[in-house]
Motif scaffolding. Structure first.
Motif, PDB file in Angstrom:
ATOM      1  N   SER A 113       1.478 -10.341  -2.246  1.00 58.63           N
ATOM      2  CA  SER A 113       1.828  -9.690  -3.220  1.00 58.63           C
ATOM      3  C   SER A 113       1.749  -8.084  -3.385  1.00 58.63           C
ATOM      4  O   SER A 113       2.982  -6.709  -3.850  1.00 58.63           O
ATOM      5  N   GLY A 114       0.720  -7.174  -2.978  1.00 57.58           N
ATOM      6  CA  GLY A 114       0.048  -6.317  -2.543  1.00 57.58           C
ATOM      7  C   GLY A 114       1.019  -5.718  -1.662  1.00 57.58           C
ATOM      8  O   GLY A 114       1.819  -4.928  -2.037  1.00 57.58           O
ATOM      9  N   SER A 115       1.494  -6.448  -0.807  1.00 52.01           N
ATOM     10  CA  SER A 115       2.527  -5.554   0.847  1.00 52.01           C
ATOM     11  C   SER A 115       3.934  -5.920  -0.036  1.00 52.01           C
ATOM     12  O   SER A 115       4.703  -4.754  -0.235  1.00 52.01           O
ATOM     13  N   ALA A 116       3.991  -6.524  -0.610  1.00 50.94           N
ATOM     14  CA  ALA A 116       5.916  -6.578  -1.967  1.00 50.94           C
ATOM     15  C   ALA A 116       5.755  -4.690  -2.886  1.00 50.94           C
ATOM     16  O   ALA A 116       6.663  -4.418  -2.708  1.00 50.94           O
ATOM     17  N   GLY A 117       4.159  -5.182  -3.232  1.00 51.59           N
ATOM     18  CA  GLY A 117       4.510  -4.160  -4.562  1.00 51.59           C
ATOM     19  C   GLY A 117       5.290  -2.620  -3.347  1.00 51.59           C
ATOM     20  O   GLY A 117       5.457  -2.387  -4.421  1.00 51.59           O
ATOM     21  N   ARG A 118       3.593  -2.609  -2.220  1.00 49.15           N
ATOM     22  CA  ARG A 118       4.218  -1.406  -1.890  1.00 49.15           C
ATOM     23  C   ARG A 118       5.693  -1.121  -0.950  1.00 49.15           C
ATOM     24  O   ARG A 118       6.255   0.142  -0.865  1.00 49.15           O
ATOM     25  N   ARG A 119       5.845  -2.310  -0.765  1.00 49.40           N
ATOM     26  CA  ARG A 119       7.525  -2.195   0.614  1.00 49.40           C
ATOM     27  C   ARG A 119       7.739  -1.945  -1.675  1.00 49.40           C
ATOM     28  O   ARG A 119       9.334  -1.203  -0.662  1.00 49.40           O
ATOM     29  N   ALA A 120       8.359  -2.999  -2.083  1.00 53.08           N
ATOM     30  CA  ALA A 120       9.208  -2.035  -3.658  1.00 53.08           C
ATOM     31  C   ALA A 120       9.461  -0.386  -3.516  1.00 53.08           C
ATOM     32  O   ALA A 120      10.654  -0.357  -3.778  1.00 53.08           O
ATOM     33  N   ARG A 121       8.086  -0.792  -3.553  1.00 51.60           N
ATOM     34  CA  ARG A 121       8.144   1.047  -4.108  1.00 51.60           C
ATOM     35  C   ARG A 121       8.824   2.018  -3.365  1.00 51.60           C
ATOM     36  O   ARG A 121       9.002   3.204  -3.073  1.00 51.60           O
TER      37      ARG A 121
END
Length: 80
Positions: free
Chosen positions: A67-75
């Motif tokens: 979830s953390g990496s998905a948020g950063r990737r989306a950003r």
């Protein structure tokens, strides 16, 4: 009850990673460290019980990382 807590932590980390990517690493690592302690404690049970007790902590730690990496990737994929 624990599942709801893990889902809430994942949502908070994803939102935090989206809005403040660099500051989201510390809470993510702290959560993974805490879940790792639970996994290690559960794995000390004998035989198959050790794997059974540590599995929820391992899968929760993976979910927190995703979830953390998905948020950063989306950003980083945003056009602004």
């Amino acid at each position: 009850m624990i599942v709801v807590g893990i889902v809430a932590v994942c949502v908070v980390l994803a939102v935090l990673a989206f809005f403040v990517p660099k500051l989201s690493r510390h809470p993510e690592r702290g959560t993974q460290r805490t879940l790792g302690l639970g996994s290690r404690a559960g794995s000390k049970a004998p035989g198959p019980l050790g794997r059974l007790f540590s599995k929820p902590f391992r899968s929760s730690s993976k979910a927190v990382g995703r979830s953390g990496s998905a948020g950063r990737r989306a950003r980083w994929n945003m056009p602004f």
